[in-house]
Design an enzyme around this catalytic site. Sequence first.
Site, PDB file in Angstrom:
ATOM      1  N   CYS A 257       0.854  -1.111   0.017  1.00 49.16           N
ATOM      2  CA  CYS A 257       0.260   0.086  -0.126  1.00 49.16           C
ATOM      3  C   CYS A 257       1.368   0.792  -0.133  1.00 49.16           C
ATOM      4  O   CYS A 257       0.783   1.757  -0.234  1.00 49.16           O
ATOM      5  CB  CYS A 257      -0.941   0.041   0.811  1.00 49.16           C
ATOM      6  SG  CYS A 257      -0.290  -0.097   2.629  1.00 49.16           S
ATOM      7  N   LEU A 258       1.875   1.466   0.781  1.00 47.02           N
ATOM      8  CA  LEU A 258       2.157   2.460   1.439  1.00 47.02           C
ATOM      9  C   LEU A 258       2.906   3.239   0.112  1.00 47.02           C
ATOM     10  O   LEU A 258       2.886   4.492  -0.699  1.00 47.02           O
ATOM     11  CB  LEU A 258       3.276   2.391   2.175  1.00 47.02           C
ATOM     12  CG  LEU A 258       3.810   3.945   3.124  1.00 47.02           C
ATOM     13  CD1 LEU A 258       2.674   4.596   3.262  1.00 47.02           C
ATOM     14  CD2 LEU A 258       4.786   3.799   4.283  1.00 47.02           C
TER      15      LEU A 258
END
Length: 416
Positions: A257-258
Site C-alpha cells: 500500500c504505502l
Amino acid sequence: MQVVVAGQGYVGLPLAVRAAEVGHRVVGYDVDTHRVGQLAAGRSYVREVDSSQLCAVLKSGAYSATTDADALAGFDIAVITVPTPLRDDVPDLSHIESCARMLGKYLRPGATVVLESTSYPGTTEELLLPILEEVSGLKGGVDFLAGFSPERLGNKRWSFEGAPKLVSGLNATSLDVIKGFYDGIFQTTVPVSGTKVAELAKLIENTFRFVNVSMINELAMLAASLGVDIWEAIDAAATKPFGFMRFTPGPGVGGHCLPVDPMFLSWKVQQELGIPFRFAELAADVNRRMPDYVVRRLVAALDRRGIPASGSRILLLGLTYKYNATDLRNSPSARVAELLLGLGADVRGAEPNIPDGDDAKLNVPRVDATPDEVAATDAVILLMDHPQFDLSMIQQHAAYVLDCRNRLSGPNVETL
C-alpha cells in the site's frame, strides 16, 4: 448471513476469519490453489490470523476456502479484497474487474457487494458498479446494494477489530446494510457520505505516511552529510507534545500500500485534471533513492577499511518491508541486494519470518544469523530489526554494521 470474501491475502483472510467467528457462514475465495490448500489444512500464512483461529472456524463449518467460483452462489454479502498493484505507474485494476465479473454471475436481488481494495476515488461507482450491472442485469442501488470500505489492518496498539472502520454506500440503504454488517465485526464503524469520500480517505491516510517518511529519509541523507545525528535530532523534536508526529528513516518503503496508494491519486488527478500531485511524486522519488543511498554508505565504509565491494561478503538482516511482517512485496531489500550483487558482492540474507520452502522469494541465498555467519561477513546491514535477531550478538561478532533502524551502537556500528 452467507458471506463471500474474494481474495484471501493479508486483508481478506483476517476479515473472513473474523466474520466467521462472529457467526456468519463465510466462503473464502482465492485463485491461488496453493494458498487455498494451506487454508484447508488449517495453516495460516498471515500474522493477523493464528492457525488455531483458522482451525477453529474450519472445524465449526463457519469458514471454508475454495477456488471454485460456483461455491459463491447464494451470497448475501460479498467483499472484494483483491490486489490493486501499479504497472508502469498505472493502476492495474484487472483483479477488481475479473472479480466483479465473477460475482456478477451470482448476484441476486437484495445482495450486497463491498469493495475494500484500495484504488482512486470513483472506482466503486465508475468501474465496479457498471460491471456488476452488465453481468447481472440488475440495477445497483435498486436491485442490489454496493459500497466501499477501505481495509485497515491493526498494529501493535490496535487489534484488527479494534481499529475504527470507515464505511460507505451507493445510497442510504446500501450504507445501512454495509454498516450493519461491519458493526458486527468491528468495535467502531465510521460512516461517510459516499464511496468517493471513503476512497479518498484511504489514500489520504497512506499519502500522509508516505510523504512524512520521505521527508525524514531525505533529512537523514542531508544530516549525515552535515555531520548531525538524525536520530538524536528526531528524539529532540519528539519532546514537543503537540504539532509533531514521530517518523523515522529507513532503507526505503515497501508493502502493498504505502509505495503504491499515493500513486493512484497522482494518476487520477493527472488523468482527469491534467495536473501533477507534486508531493506524492517527490516523495516517491526520494524513497526510490533510499536503497541506493544505503549501498553508497556501505561501499564508503568498506573503502575506509580497504575492502573492495567486489568479492566482499555482505549479510542482509530482515528482508520484509516492515517490522515482524511476513510480506516481501515491494520491499527495499530487493533493490539493496540487486545493487550489491551488481557490484560483485557475495550477498546473503537472514529472514526468520518467511516460512521454509519460500526461499525463492528472498532474492538472495538464505542463512541464519548465527555468530559464525555474522563473524564471517565483511559487513552486516540491519534492514529490519525483527525480534528474532540477537542484536547484542550481532554487534559483538560483526566487523561492521550499517544500522538502518538505530538499534545498535559501538565503534563497529554506523546508523543510517
